[in-house]
Motif scaffolding. Structure first.
Motif, short mmCIF file in Angstrom:
data_model
loop_
_atom_site.label_atom_id
_atom_site.label_comp_id
_atom_site.label_asym_id
_atom_site.label_seq_id
_atom_site.Cartn_x
_atom_site.Cartn_y
_atom_site.Cartn_z
N ALA A 17 -3.11 5.62 12.53
CA ALA A 17 -2.94 6.89 12.88
C ALA A 17 -2.21 7.78 11.76
CB ALA A 17 -2.64 7.17 14.20
N LYS A 18 -1.08 7.22 11.39
CA LYS A 18 -0.16 7.95 10.29
C LYS A 18 -0.87 7.93 9.08
CE LYS A 18 3.87 8.45 11.17
NZ LYS A 18 5.01 7.86 10.48
N LEU A 19 -1.57 7.00 8.41
CA LEU A 19 -2.53 7.04 7.30
C LEU A 19 -3.62 8.04 7.50
CD1 LEU A 19 -2.75 3.45 6.49
CD2 LEU A 19 -1.95 4.94 4.95
N ARG A 20 -4.04 8.20 8.51
CA ARG A 20 -5.01 9.34 8.59
C ARG A 20 -4.63 10.63 8.49
NH1 ARG A 20 -8.90 7.00 12.01
NH2 ARG A 20 -9.56 9.12 13.00
N ASP A 21 -3.55 10.85 9.31
CA ASP A 21 -2.59 12.21 9.21
C ASP A 21 -2.29 12.66 7.84
OD1 ASP A 21 -2.61 12.97 11.88
OD2 ASP A 21 -0.48 12.44 12.24
N ALA A 22 -2.29 11.35 6.89
CA ALA A 22 -1.83 11.86 5.65
C ALA A 22 -2.98 11.80 4.59
CB ALA A 22 -0.77 10.59 4.99
N GLY A 23 -4.34 11.85 5.32
CA GLY A 23 -5.39 12.03 4.52
C GLY A 23 -6.02 10.79 3.85
N ALA A 24 -5.56 9.73 4.19
CA ALA A 24 -5.80 8.29 3.67
C ALA A 24 -7.39 8.04 4.23
CB ALA A 24 -4.85 7.42 3.78
N VAL B 96 -0.19 11.64 -1.20
CA VAL B 96 -0.46 10.32 -2.15
C VAL B 96 -1.88 9.97 -2.08
CG1 VAL B 96 0.16 7.88 -2.09
CG2 VAL B 96 2.05 9.72 -1.95
N ARG B 97 -2.36 9.42 -2.86
CA ARG B 97 -3.89 9.00 -3.12
C ARG B 97 -3.81 7.48 -2.49
NH1 ARG B 97 -8.03 9.33 -8.13
NH2 ARG B 97 -9.80 8.61 -7.00
N TYR B 98 -4.16 7.40 -1.44
CA TYR B 98 -4.13 5.83 -0.82
C TYR B 98 -5.46 5.22 -1.22
CZ TYR B 98 0.32 6.71 1.55
OH TYR B 98 1.56 6.84 1.59
N PRO B 99 -5.57 3.93 -1.30
CA PRO B 99 -6.78 3.17 -1.30
C PRO B 99 -7.54 2.97 -0.01
CG PRO B 99 -5.15 1.53 -1.26
CD PRO B 99 -4.40 3.03 -1.20
N HIS B 100 -8.75 2.50 -0.25
CA HIS B 100 -9.48 2.21 1.26
C HIS B 100 -8.72 1.31 2.15
CE1 HIS B 100 -13.04 4.71 -0.35
NE2 HIS B 100 -13.24 4.68 1.27
N VAL B 101 -8.30 1.49 3.23
CA VAL B 101 -7.52 0.45 4.00
C VAL B 101 -8.41 0.50 5.19
CG1 VAL B 101 -5.48 0.33 5.18
CG2 VAL B 101 -5.49 1.43 3.08
N VAL C 298 0.95 -1.17 -0.06
CA VAL C 298 0.09 -0.06 -0.04
C VAL C 298 0.77 1.24 0.00
CG1 VAL C 298 -1.49 1.36 1.46
CG2 VAL C 298 -2.20 -1.20 0.94
N THR C 299 2.00 1.20 0.69
CA THR C 299 2.87 2.30 0.90
C THR C 299 3.78 2.49 -0.43
OG1 THR C 299 4.42 1.23 2.28
CG2 THR C 299 2.64 2.65 3.37
N ARG C 300 4.10 1.30 -1.14
CA ARG C 300 5.03 1.41 -1.91
C ARG C 300 4.19 1.65 -3.52
NH1 ARG C 300 9.45 -2.14 -2.71
NH2 ARG C 300 8.70 -3.24 -4.20
N ARG C 301 3.11 0.92 -3.73
CA ARG C 301 2.60 1.02 -4.97
C ARG C 301 0.78 1.15 -4.59
NH1 ARG C 301 4.59 -1.73 -9.17
NH2 ARG C 301 3.09 -0.69 -10.58
N PRO C 302 0.44 2.16 -4.07
CA PRO C 302 -0.87 2.45 -3.83
C PRO C 302 -1.98 2.29 -4.87
CG PRO C 302 0.07 4.45 -3.47
CD PRO C 302 1.11 3.35 -3.71
N GLU C 303 -1.48 2.48 -6.09
CA GLU C 303 -2.10 2.51 -7.36
C GLU C 303 -2.79 1.11 -7.82
OE1 GLU C 303 1.74 1.78 -8.80
OE2 GLU C 303 0.97 3.05 -7.40
#
Length: 631
Positions: free
Chosen positions: A585-592, A559-564, A499-504
């Protein structure tokens, strides 16, 4: 990369502040999934009530087994002369949220050790039962193995020291073999001097009068010792793997048989005696996963492109034929051998478990379990990883059209020399029945193609595992599918890293009980044990490599992350729940669009069928909601 860990406070899962944070996250998650789980739960609960055999132990004239069925765990006894099962114990008799993992009878079957767990924790309670009298004799608690009986009044067991030091002063984690006299003394009898990260495993062969101790350093090196039963003599070194993995197979006429992955990474069966060792069977194309001696033969389980095939050989290595060859491709596990009886468990995509009991002539005496008529179609799928390596997987589909059509659920693990094989992937059956396809991947880091395959994905080769999984996601994208990437434990690390390497490549990520902070994993619970597999964050070179993929440290803003969805259990005493909490918590900080589900009565060992079914329903509901499959 941040140098300050702003979410370190989430590691204190016992604090009131963290508990309130978890409760708020659980509410947020359930608001997101709405009522979808209620539709999925009845089907999953019915699937979780199907009989599944987890553990079998032989005694002279019969066997005991542990089965999960009808919403509980049951211990049963089968007397071969009568041919009928007798119920001995149910998990609810031991308390709430209890799971039973193993049983171990005395050779006459009259006394039984039962290992059980509360709320899915690795910590277990050993209950000793006098089966004939119906009395509960003794209770022992800790991170302990099933007993190996020296008499009805004393037994051997291994104790895993998770923290502090062993009795001989070695820093944890480490194991020791104890001798326990019921109602009396408990003392270490083997393991003194073995350093940190050496684990111990016991294998008794009561009908041959020996017990093996396998001392294992991580998942790649071992030494085998042997002692006589029933009166315990000195443990003598039988075989030294010298940097490679070796496992005891059996004992016949004063000669031991060992499965060794040293000179041949696919595995060889060695005959070991006072005169030395010699190769009896050597794998040539596909690896040997396991073996046992039985009725003057060696029974070998091979891995052929991720599925097992079972063969019988003479003690001199002559091939006699294939066993249970009429079964569809699946997993075949040798659960026990002794007193002229061999027990094999079969499972596959439509079969929770079938138990086959074979006699001295290799004839099937008893069969337990059945398959479902799910109408599944299974095909092999091959992809090419980034470095050109061809990687195998299974593509499973029901052939039905439904709301999940066009969705590929891609599952991976890739580590600790654990092969991913055909099995009853119960959590994904509702999606299969509604049109999704399931892809089961044989990534490097496992042992599907031998020890070299394992080492090609461990330590500073871990990125190859991620690249293998990414190749499957790319292939399913190429075929026009939306992708749900899923994995648990080390497989949770896999999905989090991708997810952090290739979120697309991912539309939805379902990450269970994961590791995510690879710079602190060795400080949490038993994480130091895994430095043999991942590398050691205290080593500067390893730390730099771990930091390059550690999911927690590679979340980026913009970065545009998928639903996690990350899910864990408060009673996970193997992989610390903070890995899940901090990553979300870290993902949410990044807007995921990241969500957290924390179960209060589960751990790494699992949970009761009702809790497992409820968890599975809510995890799948997240995928349905994120992909708008229920709209």
């Amino acid at each position: 990369m941040a140098t300050v860990d702003e979410y370190l406070w989430l590691e204190d899962v016992g604090s009131e502040e963290v508990r309130q944070w978890i409760e708020a996250e659980n509410r947020r998650f359930r608001e997101f999934i709405g009522g979808i789980a209620e539709r999925l739960y009845p089907r999953l609960r019915a699937l979780y009530e199907m009989p599944v055999v987890y553990s079998v132990a032989l005694y002279r004239g019969g066997l005991y087994l542990v089965s999960r069925e009808r919403g509980t765990y049951v211990v049963k006894r089968l007397d071969f002369s009568r041919g009928e099962y007798e119920e001995v114990l149910r998990s609810e008799e031991l308390g709430e949220n209890v799971t039973i993992s193993a049983v171990s009878p005395t050779p006459d079957g009259g006394v039984l050790g039962v290992n059980y767990h509360v709320s899915g924790a690795d910590e277990s309670t050993l209950l000793v039962l006098d089966v004939e009298a119906g009395d509960r004799i003794e209770v022992l608690r800790g991170y302990i193995s099933p007993p190996v009986w020296l008499s009805r009044g004393e037994f051997l067991y291994t104790r895993f020291y998770r923290s502090g030091r062993t009795p001989d002063g070695v820093p944890a984690p480490a194991s020791r073999v104890h001798l326990h006299e019921m109602g009396g003394e408990d003392r270490v009898v083997f393991g003194e001097g073995f350093e940190t990260n050496w684990m111990m495993g016991l294998k008794p062969l009561y009908d041959r009068g020996v017990v093996f101790v396998t001392a294992m350093h991580g998942w790649s090196e071992s030494k085998i010792y042997v002692a006589r039963l029933p009166g315990l003599g000195e443990f003598a070194l039988l075989f030294d793997g010298r940097g490679s993995r070796a496992l005891p197979v059996g004992y016949e006429d004063g000669r031991a048989y060992v499965l060794y992955y040293g000179e041949n990474h696919l595995g060889s069966i060695l005959e070991v005696s006072e005169d030395g060792s010699r190769v009896v069977i050597s794998a040539e194309e596909y690896p040997i996963e396991g073996a046992a001696t039985h009725a003057g033969r060696i029974v070998v389980s091979r891995l052929v492109d991720g599925a097992n095939e079972l063969y019988a050989y003479s003690l001199d290595g002559g091939l006699e034929g294939r066993l249970l060859g009429d079964l569809p491709p699946g997993s075949l596990s040798i659960l026990g051998s002794g007193w002229g009886t061999l027990v094999v468990r079969y499972s596959s995509f439509d079969t929770p478990s079938r138990l086959f009991v074979l006699d001295e002539g290799m004839k099937v005496r008893f069969v337990e379990g059945e398959s479902l008529d799910l109408g599944l179609e299974v095909e092999d799928v091959w992809v090419t990883s980034r470095d050109g390596t061809r990687v195998h997987g299974f593509l499973v589909k029901s052939g039905r059209a439904g709301r999940c059509s066009g969705v590929a659920v891609v599952y991976g693990y890739g580590g600790f020399a654990i092969p991913v094989k055909p099995a009853f992937y119960v959590n994904y059956i509702p999606m299969l029945e509604e049109g999704a396809v399931l892809v089961i991947t044989n990534l490097r880091g496992g042992s599907e193609y031998g020890e070299e395959w394992h080492r090609a994905g461990w330590r500073r080769n871990k990125h190859r595992v991620f690249e293998d999984f990414e190749a499957f996601l790319e292939e399913m994208r190429r075929r026009g599918y939306r992708t749900v990437a899923t994995g648990s434990s080390n497989g949770g690390l896999l999905v989090a890293a991708v997810v952090t390497r290739r979120p697309e490549l991912v539309d939805v990520a379902l990450i269970g009980y994961p590791l995510t902070d690879m710079l602190r994993f060795h400080l949490l619970h038993i994480g130091k044990l895994w430095t043999t597999e991942y590398g050691d964050p205290e080593d500067p070179g390893d730390r730099a490599y771990l930091a390059s993929y550690s999911p927690y440290h590679n979340v980026r803003r913009g970065v545009r992350y998928p639903h996690v969805l990350v899910y864990t259990g408060l009673h996970d005493d193997r992989v610390h729940p903070a890995h899940a909490l901090k990553f979300v918590a870290k993902l949410r900080d990044a807007g995921a669009p990241a969500y957290l589900r924390v179960e209060t009565v589960s751990g790494h060992m699992g949970a009761t069928p009702e809790v497992r079914a409820r968890e599975a329903a809510e995890v799948l509901a997240f995928a349905y909601r994120a992909l708008r499959l229920d709209s």
